[in-house]
Design an enzyme around this catalytic site. Structure first.
Site, PDB file in Angstrom:
ATOM      1  N   ASN A  10      11.732  -6.606  -4.654  1.00  0.00           N
ATOM      2  CA  ASN A  10      10.911  -6.003  -3.747  1.00  0.00           C
ATOM      3  C   ASN A  10       9.878  -6.904  -3.376  1.00  0.00           C
ATOM      4  OD1 ASN A  10       9.287  -4.577  -2.114  1.00  0.00           O
ATOM      5  ND2 ASN A  10       8.180  -3.219  -3.757  1.00  0.00           N
ATOM      6  N   LYS A  12       7.930  -7.231  -0.912  1.00  0.00           N
ATOM      7  CA  LYS A  12       6.610  -6.619  -0.408  1.00  0.00           C
ATOM      8  C   LYS A  12       6.355  -7.250   0.910  1.00  0.00           C
ATOM      9  CE  LYS A  12       5.503  -4.986  -4.900  1.00  0.00           C
ATOM     10  NZ  LYS A  12       4.086  -4.403  -5.764  1.00  0.00           N
ATOM     11  N   HIS A  95       7.402   4.133  -2.108  1.00  0.00           N
ATOM     12  CA  HIS A  95       6.749   3.094  -3.031  1.00  0.00           C
ATOM     13  C   HIS A  95       5.388   3.640  -3.262  1.00  0.00           C
ATOM     14  CE1 HIS A  95       4.891  -0.566  -4.734  1.00  0.00           C
ATOM     15  NE2 HIS A  95       6.127  -0.869  -5.251  1.00  0.00           N
ATOM     16  N   GLU A  97       2.722   2.109  -2.976  1.00  0.00           N
ATOM     17  CA  GLU A  97       1.879   1.421  -2.119  1.00  0.00           C
ATOM     18  C   GLU A  97       1.838   2.144  -0.763  1.00  0.00           C
ATOM     19  OE1 GLU A  97       3.233  -2.581  -2.837  1.00  0.00           O
ATOM     20  OE2 GLU A  97       2.481  -2.662  -4.763  1.00  0.00           O
ATOM     21  N   GLU A 167       8.178   3.803 -11.507  1.00  0.00           N
ATOM     22  CA  GLU A 167       7.164   2.729 -11.447  1.00  0.00           C
ATOM     23  C   GLU A 167       5.753   3.273 -11.559  1.00  0.00           C
ATOM     24  OE1 GLU A 167       8.734  -0.638  -8.672  1.00  0.00           O
ATOM     25  OE2 GLU A 167       7.818   0.499  -7.608  1.00  0.00           O
ATOM     26  N   GLY A 173       2.115  -4.840 -10.609  1.00  0.00           N
ATOM     27  CA  GLY A 173       1.619  -6.049 -10.215  1.00  0.00           C
ATOM     28  C   GLY A 173       0.225  -6.388 -11.087  1.00  0.00           C
ATOM     29  N   SER A 213       6.030  -5.008 -13.326  1.00  0.00           N
ATOM     30  CA  SER A 213       5.877  -6.127 -14.074  1.00  0.00           C
ATOM     31  C   SER A 213       7.125  -6.409 -15.007  1.00  0.00           C
ATOM     32  CB  SER A 213       4.682  -6.057 -14.949  1.00  0.00           C
ATOM     33  OG  SER A 213       3.394  -5.739 -14.111  1.00  0.00           O
TER      34      SER A 213
HETATM   35  P1  PGA Z   1       5.546  -5.799  -9.845  1.00  0.00           P
HETATM   36  O1  PGA Z   1       5.967  -4.873  -8.644  1.00  0.00           O
HETATM   37  O2  PGA Z   1       7.096  -6.117 -10.321  1.00  0.00           O
HETATM   38  O3  PGA Z   1       5.083  -6.950  -9.237  1.00  0.00           O
HETATM   39  O4  PGA Z   1       4.846  -5.293 -10.943  1.00  0.00           O
HETATM   40  C1  PGA Z   1       7.114  -3.890  -8.923  1.00  0.00           C
HETATM   41  C2  PGA Z   1       7.117  -2.871  -7.813  1.00  0.00           C
HETATM   42  O5  PGA Z   1       5.898  -2.652  -7.041  1.00  0.00           O
HETATM   43  O6  PGA Z   1       8.042  -2.370  -7.073  1.00  0.00           O
END
Ligand code: PGA
Length: 250
Positions: A10, A12, A95, A97, A167, A173, A213
């Site tokens: 992803n 982003k 997601h 976000e 998630e 993140g 992560s």
């Molecule tokens: P990350 O993000 O691996 O940077 O923690 C995962 C995601 O938001 O899909």
């Protein structure tokens, strides 16, 4: 039948179109592994050049979002048929976000999920709890509510083909990965929820990813869990490490 692992990046809001092409060219040889499905979910403006750059490789391309209407006066939005025509196979929906910063709720996501299926896209539907919800002991309840609401009117045959990404918001993140036990527990709860709403065959077919992560160091242990069918990878999908994640078995 064993479920094939699916490892999706992803990106982003990262990578300009020219950087995107460069990254695909760098990663292409590193992710060449037909034992798993490899998906790059990229910003809308990168889709066309990434599809082109990924031609002839095992990389499939996904979008990070879409709107549920076919076309019309929805300035700034992108429709499912547009994605399909551009060569997109998967779309991340819900997601955390998007849910948090862009206020996407389950009613909206339900429309998006149904539209994605109608257009022939495979949704990667995200769910996950906040740290506060986890500490209150309501993580499983919360995730079950998200899944049930987002899948209203979706058939068992459709669910069998989709991907659900668990998630935990506190692990995204942050460098804080859920422990293997925590990740497996909720991925199993996702599958149990599908078994309850649909049936065991549907639950056995749906692929459940863990995200938050994931990196080259923890992927192998996470993906070895019985209910974890791969990962949704943010930060580490922008680096050569993604090749190590895809080849977690080697
Ligand atoms: P990350 O993000 O691996 O940077 O923690 C995962 C995601 O938001 O899909």
């Amino acid at each position: 039948m064993a479920r094939k692992k699916i490892i999706a990046g992803n990106w982003k809001m990262n990578m300009t179109p020219s950087q995107a092409v460069e990254l695909v060219n760098t990663l292409k040889p590193l992710v060449a592994n037909d034992d798993v499905d490899v998906v790059f979910c990229v910003p809308a403006i990168d889709i066309v050049p990434v599809v082109e750059a990924a031609k002839g490789s095992n990389i499939q391309v996904g979008a990070e979002n879409m709107y549920f209407e076919e076309k019309g006066a929805y300035t700034g939005e992108i429709s499912a048929p547009m994605l399909v025509d551009a060569g997109v196979k998967y779309v991340i929906l819900g997601h955390s976000e998007r849910r948090d910063y862009f206020k996407e709720d389950d009613a909206l996501l339900n429309k998006k999920v149904k539209k994605a299926f109608e257009a022939g896209l495979t949704p990667i539907l995200c769910c996950g709890e906040t740290l506060e919800q986890r500490e209150m002991g309501i993580a499983v309840d919360f995730i079950r509510t998200q899944i049930k609401s987002d899948l209203v009117g979706v058939s068992a045959d459709q669910v069998k083909t989709m991907v659900i990404a668990y998630e935990p918001i506190w692990a995204i993140g942050t460098g804080k990965t859920a422990t293997t036990e925590q990740a497996e527990e909720i991925c199993k709860a996702v599958r149990d929820c599908i078994a309850e709403v649909y049936d065991q065959a549907t639950a056995d077919a749906v692929r459940v990813q863990y995200g938050g992560s994931v990196n080259a160091g923890n992927a192998a242990e996470l993906f070895a869990q019985p209910d974890i069918d791969g990962g949704l990878v943010g930060g580490a999908s922008l680096k050569p490490d993604f090749g190590d994640i895809v080849n977690y078995k080697k």
